[in-house]
Design an enzyme around this catalytic site. Structure first.
Site, PDB file in Angstrom:
ATOM      1  N   LYS A  69       6.148   3.199  -2.413  1.00  0.00           N
ATOM      2  CA  LYS A  69       4.837   2.988  -3.040  1.00  0.00           C
ATOM      3  C   LYS A  69       4.951   2.009  -4.216  1.00  0.00           C
ATOM      4  CE  LYS A  69       2.536   5.928  -0.431  1.00  0.00           C
ATOM      5  NZ  LYS A  69       3.498   6.401   0.563  1.00  0.00           N
TER       6      LYS A  69
HETATM    7  C1  LIG Z   1      -1.970   7.868   2.725  1.00  0.00           C
HETATM    8  C2  LIG Z   1      -0.903   8.816   2.255  1.00  0.00           C
HETATM    9  N1  LIG Z   1      -1.263  10.051   1.912  1.00  0.00           N
HETATM   10  C3  LIG Z   1      -0.360  10.946   1.468  1.00  0.00           C
HETATM   11  C4  LIG Z   1       0.982  10.632   1.375  1.00  0.00           C
HETATM   12  C5  LIG Z   1       1.941  11.672   0.938  1.00  0.00           C
HETATM   13  O1  LIG Z   1       2.695  11.294  -0.190  1.00  0.00           O
HETATM   14  P1  LIG Z   1       4.143  11.892  -0.426  1.00  0.00           P
HETATM   15  O2  LIG Z   1       5.072  11.263   0.543  1.00  0.00           O
HETATM   16  O3  LIG Z   1       4.447  11.506  -1.848  1.00  0.00           O
HETATM   17  O4  LIG Z   1       4.046  13.366  -0.247  1.00  0.00           O
HETATM   18  C6  LIG Z   1       1.397   9.347   1.720  1.00  0.00           C
HETATM   19  C7  LIG Z   1       2.816   8.983   1.611  1.00  0.00           C
HETATM   20  O5  LIG Z   1       3.456   8.528   2.466  1.00  0.00           O
HETATM   21  C8  LIG Z   1       0.438   8.422   2.189  1.00  0.00           C
HETATM   22  O6  LIG Z   1       0.792   7.190   2.566  1.00  0.00           O
END
Ligand SMILES: Cc1ncc(COP(=O)(O)O)c(C=O)c1O
Length: 391
Positions: free
Chosen positions: A193
């Site tokens: 990210k």
């Molecule tokens: C659109 C979206 N929502 C939620 C998430 C979840 O984030 P995390 O991987 O930090 O739990 C991601 C991460 O890949 C994402 O791209």
């Protein structure tokens, strides 16, 4: 594209689709935190919450240990009840929908706009029922969804609007920044990210009660943390509801704070790289960039292209990988994963998402990419797309 000699891509370094940047200042900040005596919830947690919320223009930030935890906290904070429906776009990471399931909610998949992959507000309107409790808008690839239209649908029905803004720090919608566009906005600090805390996330909101609820939820549902108990000289606490351990440690917040100093520059770098891709792809008939709405500024977590009909996407993917280019796919429709199929979801629920997703390809996008990297990707893509025409 400028004239340049043919390059042997196989001898060039692998270009991943996303990559974090860690510098000496990050390492120093982490080491300082490690030596400070605070490893888990210490002073850097609230410092990071305030700094990130402030960067986004939001009032309250609640740091948690993943973007998924932020979405889960949001579902609890709006008091989702078993059987409540939550409208989610069909093209997203599974966590956007899973967060509702954790609380007994029922994801309802809305279709997406074919040229942006953002949640289609016409489809949302059709999917609203008396059981709808929330809409999760995903700022796909880094472009905000149409929040004014979503709020107009939600407001009079008492439906919450949650932003899955995991792709979108720095994005802008009609002059307002991501993080301020919904009742609760959720961010991820996973290494691909914009900013990383290794794993981590944050939920932003303008509502102090909702923030307090999410703070409790990330700490087992307990109404105080050990620092506040220490400062008020008490040992007593109350567990008011079933929560989780979703705390983001001080050491990781130290990394987040150090990274935050460079976030604006990274957003600008991503936008510059997207501009280079846009120019290089402009003349290609086999590949189209996704559309950006005029009233929005895209933050480009991802650079996603759509291949023309008749090109075998998986062949293009394999050819690019063979040339050391870390192409990827974001995403297969969530409702077609086995977990959801086993619960009665299936093809036909979001026809545009189902057909467009087969043509999507994510190209490398990270701030350190050079224009030579962009041209290398586009040249390889051009060649692969020409070779991968289906019979
Ligand atoms: C659109 C979206 N929502 C939620 C998430 C979840 O984030 P995390 O991987 O930090 O739990 C991601 C991460 O890949 C994402 O791209």
């Amino acid at each position: 594209m400028p004239d340049r000699p043919e390059q042997d891509n196989a001898t060039q370094p692998f270009l991943p689709y996303g990559k974090q940047e860690i510098c000496d200042a990050d390492v120093k900040a982490v080491v300082e935190a490690l030596c400070s005596g605070w490893l888990t919830t210490g002073p850097r947690v609230s410092e990071f919450e305030k700094a990130f919320a402030n960067w986004c223009g939001a009032k309250q930030g609640v740091a948690v240990n993943s973007g998924t935890a932020a979405l889960h906290a949001a579902m609890r904070a709006i008091q989702l009840k078993p059987g409540d429906e939550v409208i989610v776009p069909a093209i997203t990471f599974a966590a956007s929908a899973n967060a509702a399931v954790y609380e007994g909610g029922v994801p309802v998949f809305a279709d997406v706009e074919p040229d942006t992959l953002l949640i289609d507000t016409v489809s949302v309107a059709r999917k609203i029922t008396p059981k709808t409790r929330a809409i999760v808008a995903v700022d796909y690839a880094g472009q905000p969804a149409d929040y004014d239209a979503l709020h107009a649908l939600a407001k009079e029905r008492g439906i919450a609007v949650i932003a899955d803004a995991c792709h979108a720090p720095g994005a802008v919608y009609k002059g307002r920044k991501a993080g301020t566009l919904a009742d609760i906005s959720c961010f991820s600090f996973h290494p691909v990210k914009h900013l990383t805390t290794c794993e981590g996330g944050m939920a932003l909101t303008g509502n102090a009660d909702i923030a307090a609820h999410m703070r409790r939820f990330r700490n087992h549902g307990i109404d105080s943390d050990h620092r506040s108990r220490e400062s008020s000289g008490t040992h007593a606490y109350d567990m008011r509801e079933l929560g989780y351990n979703y705390r983001l440690p001080d050491v990781q917040c130290a990394l987040g704070l150090a990274q935050l100093a460079r976030l604006s520059g990274w957003v600008a770098a991503r936008q510059r790289i997207a501009g280079l891709y846009g120019q290089a792809l402009a003349g290609m008939t086999q590949v189209a960039s996704l559309k950006t709405h005029n009233d929005r500024t895209h933050a480009y977590h991802l650079y996603v292209v759509k291949l023309a009909e008749g090109i075998d996407r998986d062949q293009v993917f394999a050819k690019l990988r063979g040339e050391g280019i870390g192409a990827n796919v974001h995403y297969a429709p969530v409702h077609l994963h086995s977990f959801y199929r086993q619960r009665g979801y299936g093809p036909g629920m979001a026809p545009i998402a189902e057909s467009v997703s087969r043509r999507l390809l994510t190209l490398p996008m990270f701030p350190a990419m050079t224009s030579a990297d962009v041209h290398r990707v586009v040249a390889a893509l051009n060649k692969a797309a020409a070779q991968a025409k289906q019979d």
